[in-house]
Design a protein around this motif. Structure first.
Motif, PDB file in Angstrom:
ATOM      1  N   MET A  14       0.900  -1.041  -0.008  1.00 44.32           N
ATOM      2  CA  MET A  14      -0.038  -0.019   0.034  1.00 44.32           C
ATOM      3  C   MET A  14       0.787   1.156   0.073  1.00 44.32           C
ATOM      4  SD  MET A  14      -3.169   1.024   0.231  1.00 44.32           S
ATOM      5  CE  MET A  14      -4.183   2.543   0.751  1.00 44.32           C
ATOM      6  N   TYR A  15       0.435   2.473  -0.869  1.00 38.26           N
ATOM      7  CA  TYR A  15       1.038   3.466  -0.879  1.00 38.26           C
ATOM      8  C   TYR A  15       0.996   4.283   0.533  1.00 38.26           C
ATOM      9  CZ  TYR A  15      -3.582   4.866  -1.809  1.00 38.26           C
ATOM     10  OH  TYR A  15      -5.144   5.095  -1.414  1.00 38.26           O
ATOM     11  N   ILE A  16       1.522   5.269   0.781  1.00 38.51           N
ATOM     12  CA  ILE A  16       1.439   5.965   1.984  1.00 38.51           C
ATOM     13  C   ILE A  16       0.517   7.023   1.921  1.00 38.51           C
ATOM     14  CG2 ILE A  16       2.778   7.473   3.735  1.00 38.51           C
ATOM     15  CD1 ILE A  16       4.017   4.713   3.241  1.00 38.51           C
ATOM     16  N   GLY A  17      -0.625   6.946   2.840  1.00 34.89           N
ATOM     17  CA  GLY A  17      -1.829   7.781   2.772  1.00 34.89           C
ATOM     18  C   GLY A  17      -1.906   8.609   4.213  1.00 34.89           C
ATOM     19  N   TYR A  18      -2.926   9.445   4.372  1.00 31.75           N
ATOM     20  CA  TYR A  18      -3.000  10.171   5.452  1.00 31.75           C
ATOM     21  C   TYR A  18      -3.337   9.352   6.638  1.00 31.75           C
ATOM     22  CZ  TYR A  18      -2.650  14.719   3.467  1.00 31.75           C
ATOM     23  OH  TYR A  18      -2.250  16.010   3.020  1.00 31.75           O
ATOM     24  N   ASP A  19      -3.839   8.146   6.537  1.00 32.62           N
ATOM     25  CA  ASP A  19      -4.064   7.423   7.715  1.00 32.62           C
ATOM     26  C   ASP A  19      -2.714   6.776   8.129  1.00 32.62           C
ATOM     27  OD1 ASP A  19      -3.609   5.809   5.389  1.00 32.62           O
ATOM     28  OD2 ASP A  19      -5.068   4.399   5.816  1.00 32.62           O
ATOM     29  N   SER A  20      -1.706   6.396   7.350  1.00 34.65           N
ATOM     30  CA  SER A  20      -0.577   6.250   7.670  1.00 34.65           C
ATOM     31  C   SER A  20       0.243   7.115   8.569  1.00 34.65           C
ATOM     32  CB  SER A  20       0.358   5.508   6.579  1.00 34.65           C
ATOM     33  OG  SER A  20      -0.384   4.447   5.728  1.00 34.65           O
ATOM     34  N   ALA A  21       0.507   8.204   7.671  1.00 32.68           N
ATOM     35  CA  ALA A  21       1.066   9.271   8.276  1.00 32.68           C
ATOM     36  C   ALA A  21       0.399   9.694   9.604  1.00 32.68           C
ATOM     37  CB  ALA A  21       0.945  10.397   7.324  1.00 32.68           C
ATOM     38  N   GLY A  70       6.302  -0.482   6.445  1.00 25.53           N
ATOM     39  CA  GLY A  70       7.138  -0.618   7.627  1.00 25.53           C
ATOM     40  C   GLY A  70       7.124   0.796   8.296  1.00 25.53           C
ATOM     41  N   ILE A  71       6.359   1.587   7.736  1.00 27.61           N
ATOM     42  CA  ILE A  71       6.306   3.060   7.994  1.00 27.61           C
ATOM     43  C   ILE A  71       6.366   3.307   9.477  1.00 27.61           C
ATOM     44  CG2 ILE A  71       3.899   3.277   7.384  1.00 27.61           C
ATOM     45  CD1 ILE A  71       4.484   6.323   7.369  1.00 27.61           C
ATOM     46  N   GLN A  72       5.370   2.415  10.304  1.00 26.98           N
ATOM     47  CA  GLN A  72       4.911   2.457  11.698  1.00 26.98           C
ATOM     48  C   GLN A  72       6.455   2.084  12.452  1.00 26.98           C
ATOM     49  OE1 GLN A  72       2.581   4.532  12.203  1.00 26.98           O
ATOM     50  NE2 GLN A  72       1.684   4.181  10.268  1.00 26.98           N
TER      51      GLN A  72
END
Length: 502
Positions: free
Chosen positions: A152-159, A181-183
């Motif tokens: 999945m691409y990085i969205g506002y929910d991830s950020a 792995g962003i979190q």
């Protein structure tokens, strides 16, 4: 379908499959080259005139042809955000020979028409560089069946989750449904050890690459189903961005997105697992869509088995109309007609699941600290959002106030959030109105307030207002609401003989 079939089918090899520990130094060179070009969140935003997370495929042609120049930053944006090829000269001006070699060997870049093209996006967010699969409109993806195992691409929910999760020091953090792995990578900054778990082998490889790309050493990514690989361990923090969209019958199953018929299949398992893997005093932060918000506290209690021993904070962001929510999630459909038909089926699926309201938001579960468990609480706060700046201190303040309040403590001083401002106005012929606003705080929603609330707010801004004096008075409910909304905090008393310290 077999997971991670996309790369093999289209490129004859799986992206990042050949990555070894020996590649880490060369991957670090990629980071250095991109940073040298100014490829970071601020640099990209300044050049494009919009936040990175607002990029939409409809803008790609305009940006490519009429905004970007021929410098290395423009080449990086074309290559890693706009799905465009760059010629050999531009590619070599951006990336050194070791960087090109490692990106070609790992399947990130393909040589195309005498230049280079990337089969992944590299997004700049939270001071990180994050590789994900390219957008749904890229011609890398030739049909809906290709979407199942994409990262999945990085969205506002991830950020947003990365900013909502408190960043106080933790020994051990667990990232469930870790995806790119962003979190995990954000948590690595405040944790001694981070473990990311995902069921998709493609996501695990992306996450390991992203750790190397950012020079992060204290993260481990393992393949598995939710808590199963770590069921014998406890964690001080848990973060999770699970699939949470209700599935549409006869639609393509999207591994990164679909959360069962009601959207809560994985969410329920993650919350219920708090009893197994969340340490006393630990915090579990989840980003999810919030369905039928008024009934959510009851469902959370069922997922926990019993609320005793746990406190839960629900942060409700914006509300969608059901049809608009369905249309948003039909955007992967290749034609307007198919999008309309998919949205209609999703509206019916939402109705069949009994879903009548949808909010975006977050759920934070806190396991009560040591000692006998007391009755649990579930409280809901409406926040401003989207959360683009760290707000975890408000979450910590919420539980801190809750503990002191339920334990009967009456000490402490009410102090104003310095980001909140009082705005008063008197329209012609009308009464004076008052509002608290916080344009620089994504947690605190604008609040219309009464004259009594205004007086309390102004008192806290100019003098020490003791909680023990407020309790039991007409101002108690007013103060509680301001604390709940993040406009006030309950600070400690100054030491004897000391002065107030804001």
């Amino acid at each position: 379908m077999t997971l991670d079939s996309f790369s093999d089918r289209h490129h004859g090899r799986a992206v990042f499959a050949t990555m070894t520990s020996d590649d880490r130094a060369a991957i670090g060179t990629v980071r250095d080259d991109l940073r040298a070009a100014g490829y970071d969140e601020a640099g990209v935003r300044a050049l494009l005139g919009m936040p990175v997370l607002d990029l939409h495929p409809a803008a790609f042609h305009h940006l490519d042809k009429h905004v970007l120049g021929a410098d290395p930053l423009a080449a990086a944006i074309r290559l890693f955000l706009l799905d465009r090829a760059v010629d050999e000269q531009a590619g070599r001006a951006l990336l050194s020979e070791p960087s090109l070699d490692v990106l070609l060997s790992l399947g990130v870049l393909d040589e195309a028409d005498g230049g280079f093209r990337s089969q992944v996006h590299i997004t700049c967010v939270n001071d990180l560089l994050l590789a994900t699969d390219t957008g749904r409109y890229s011609d890398w993806w030739t049909g809906a069946d290709d979407l199942s195992d994409r990262v999945m691409y990085i969205g506002y929910d991830s950020a947003g989750l990365a900013n909502v999760a408190p960043r106080s020091r933790a020994k051990r953090t667990l990232d469930l449904c870790s995806g790119s792995g962003i979190q995990s990578l954000v948590a690595s900054g405040y944790s001694d050890e981070v473990v990311g778990v995902d069921i998709n082998p493609r996501a695990i490889r992306f996450a390991r690459f992203n750790a190397a790309l950012n020079g992060i050493e204290n993260t481990t990514f393992v393949l598995g189903d939710l808590h199963e690989p770590v069921s014998d361990r406890e964690f001080d923090r848990i973060v999770s961005n699970p699939p949470f969209v209700p599935e549409v019958p006869e639609g393509a199953h999207l591994l990164y997105r679909d959360g069962g018929p009601d959207g809560e299949r994985l969410l329920a398992q993650i919350v219920s697992g708090a009893r197994q893997v969340l340490a006393p005093g630990g915090l579990m932060s989840i980003t999810t869509d919030l369905f039928n918000l008024e009934d959510l506290p009851r469902r959370i209690g069922e997922w926990l088995g019993a609320k005793d021993g746990f406190d839960v904070l629900v942060l409700a962001e914006r509300q969608f109309r059901v049809w608009a929510y369905a249309d948003t999630h039909a955007s992967h459909a290749p034609t307007t007609r198919e999008r309309t038909e998919y949205a209609a089926r999703m509206v019916d699926a939402l109705g069949d699941a009994g879903i009548s309201t949808v909010h975006t938001g977050y759920i934070v579960v806190r396991r009560q600290p040591g000692g006998g468990p007391r009755p649990g609480t579930v409280q809901t706060v409406s926040i401003a959002g989207p959360v683009t700046r760290p707000t975890g201190s408000h979450v910590v303040d919420h539980f801190r106030f809750l503990d002191r309040d339920l334990d009967g403590h009456t000490d402490g001083i009410l102090r104003p959030n310095p980001a909140v401002h009082l705005v008063s106005s008197a329209p012609p012929g009308g009464p004076e109105t008052h509002q608290l606003v916080a344009p620089q705080d994504d947690y605190v929603a604008d609040m219309d307030i009464s004259d009594l609330t205004r007086k309390l707010w102004q008192a806290t801004a100019s003098s020490d207002v003791h909680w023990g004096v407020i309790r039991g008075s007409a101002l108690e409910s007013v103060a509680r609401e301001l604390v709940r909304q993040g406009a006030l905090t309950l600070g400690d008393l100054p030491p004897a003989g000391g002065s107030r310290d804001d």
